[in-house]
Design an enzyme around this catalytic site. Structure first.
Site, mmCIF file in Angstrom:
data_model
loop_
_atom_site.group_PDB
_atom_site.id
_atom_site.type_symbol
_atom_site.label_atom_id
_atom_site.label_comp_id
_atom_site.label_asym_id
_atom_site.label_seq_id
_atom_site.Cartn_x
_atom_site.Cartn_y
_atom_site.Cartn_z
ATOM 1 C CE LYS A 153 -3.277 2.543 4.810
ATOM 2 N NZ LYS A 153 -2.647 1.566 3.878
ATOM 3 C CB SER A 199 -0.962 0.048 1.344
ATOM 4 O OG SER A 199 -0.151 0.199 2.558
#
Lengths: 175, 166
Positions: free
Chosen positions: A91, A43
């Site tokens: 993230k 990701s």
């Protein structure tokens, strides 16, 4: 025999003393100052794990710098997943509280990030389970800030805050 | 002389660090004493009551419906809230206030809990900021320490009709 017993007792005592110093100090250090973690998944490509599945990066997570929940746009942070509390996710912070952000695939096209929340996204759009799926996340879920890549050695580097220009917030909070 | 002072200073510093770390581990993983303020949990917990919270059941994910928990405030991570768990993930909860005529029901999403204060008329809880992620829960309140007349385990919810049974 008595001497033997005394020796054993002294040994156990020394061991316990060392144990009660070393374990709490280590745990506190890992909780409060810094720890290391392996990044799994794609990701955050290309910033982390660019090689795909063969190698996974090991990053240094700094807890101390976010003890007052101060993050900047562009920082890479790890947080407790809002969907699965047993999992940590890593993230990039895109928007802070009060910012208006254009979303990519969220149910609303434009979102104003509420108080005490941040908007996080993975760098690999479309392959990342991020705020575009679960919305803004509460700052209380923040775990640490990733500052360095430690392993593999040829990728040793600092991770500077970097906000993709197309993901700038439409309107920053007036200070 | 100088060595003596230095040695003492270092020993003191070492003890400070050691006991500070032991205290951190105890408060983080075992439990601690919490002073509650605010009217949102009346009549179970009055303003400025002292309660004991344990953090083990939070680490082992064994929080149940009806438990009173301490959690970080979702809108301000530096403050804490103390509420009762009304629904776990997948439960159907009534999201409207009790005075409303139209009852709105919704499901608690995965990894979240629905928190409400016992004092439904004066409580900022999930009815105003929605379901709360499980990761914000810090501990479960198990018994009250102060006032002594009320020492012991906490009472059941006065609004138990809002906790749905399955």
């Amino acid at each position: 025999m008595a001497q033997m017993q005394g020796f054993g007792r002294r040994y156990i005592k020394a061991f316990l003393k060392g144990f009660f110093v070393a374990v709490p100090v280590t745990v506190t250090f890992l909780d409060r100052v810094a720890c290391i973690a392996r990044v799994e998944g794609s990701s955050m490509q290309p910033s982390l794990n660019p090689g795909g599945k063969q190698v996974s990066d090991i990053v240094l997570l700094n807890h101390w710098s976010i003890r007052n929940y101060e993050v900047q746009r562009g920082d890479i942070v790890s947080l407790v997943s809002p969907r699965n509390p047993e999992q940590k996710i890593i993230k990039r912070v895109i928007a802070l509280e009060g910012d208006i952000i254009k979303t990519i695939s969220y149910k609303k096209r434009y979102v104003k990030v509420p108080d005490g929340h941040i908007w996080v996204e993975g760098d690999h759009h479309g392959h990342s389970f991020d705020s575009n799926a679960f919305g803004p996340v509460s700052l209380g879920l923040l775990h640490a800030r990733a500052t360095h890549i430690l392993w593999p050695p040829e990728r040793w580097q600092k991770l500077p805050p970097k906000l993709p220009p197309e993901r700038q917030p439409l309107q920053k909070e007036q200070v | 002389m100088l060595w003596d002072v230095m040695g003492k200073t270092f020993r003191l510093l070492g003890y400070t660090i050691q006991y500070g770390c032991i205290a951190h581990c105890a408060f983080e993983y075992l439990g601690g004493i919490v002073v509650c303020s605010g009217p949102s949990m009346e009549p179970t917990i009055q303003n400025s009551d002292i309660v004991f919270s344990e953090h083990l059941s939070c680490h082992f994910y064994s929080i149940q419906k009806g438990d009173i928990v301490v959690a970080k405030n979702p809108t301000d991570p530096k403050s804490n809230i103390c509420k009762r768990v009304i629904g776990l993930e997948g439960d159907k909860v009534c999201t409207s206030s009790p005075s409303d005529f139209v009852k709105i029901h919704s499901y608690v999403p995965k990894g979240h809990v629905w928190l409400e204060g016992d004092n439904l008329r004066n409580s900022a809880d999930s009815r105003c900021y929605g379901p709360v992620p499980y990761g914000l829960i810090k501990g479960r309140i198990c018994f009250k320490l102060w006032p002594l007349t009320d020492f012991g385990f906490l009472r059941a919810s006065p609004n138990s009709h809002r906790i749905c049974k399955d």
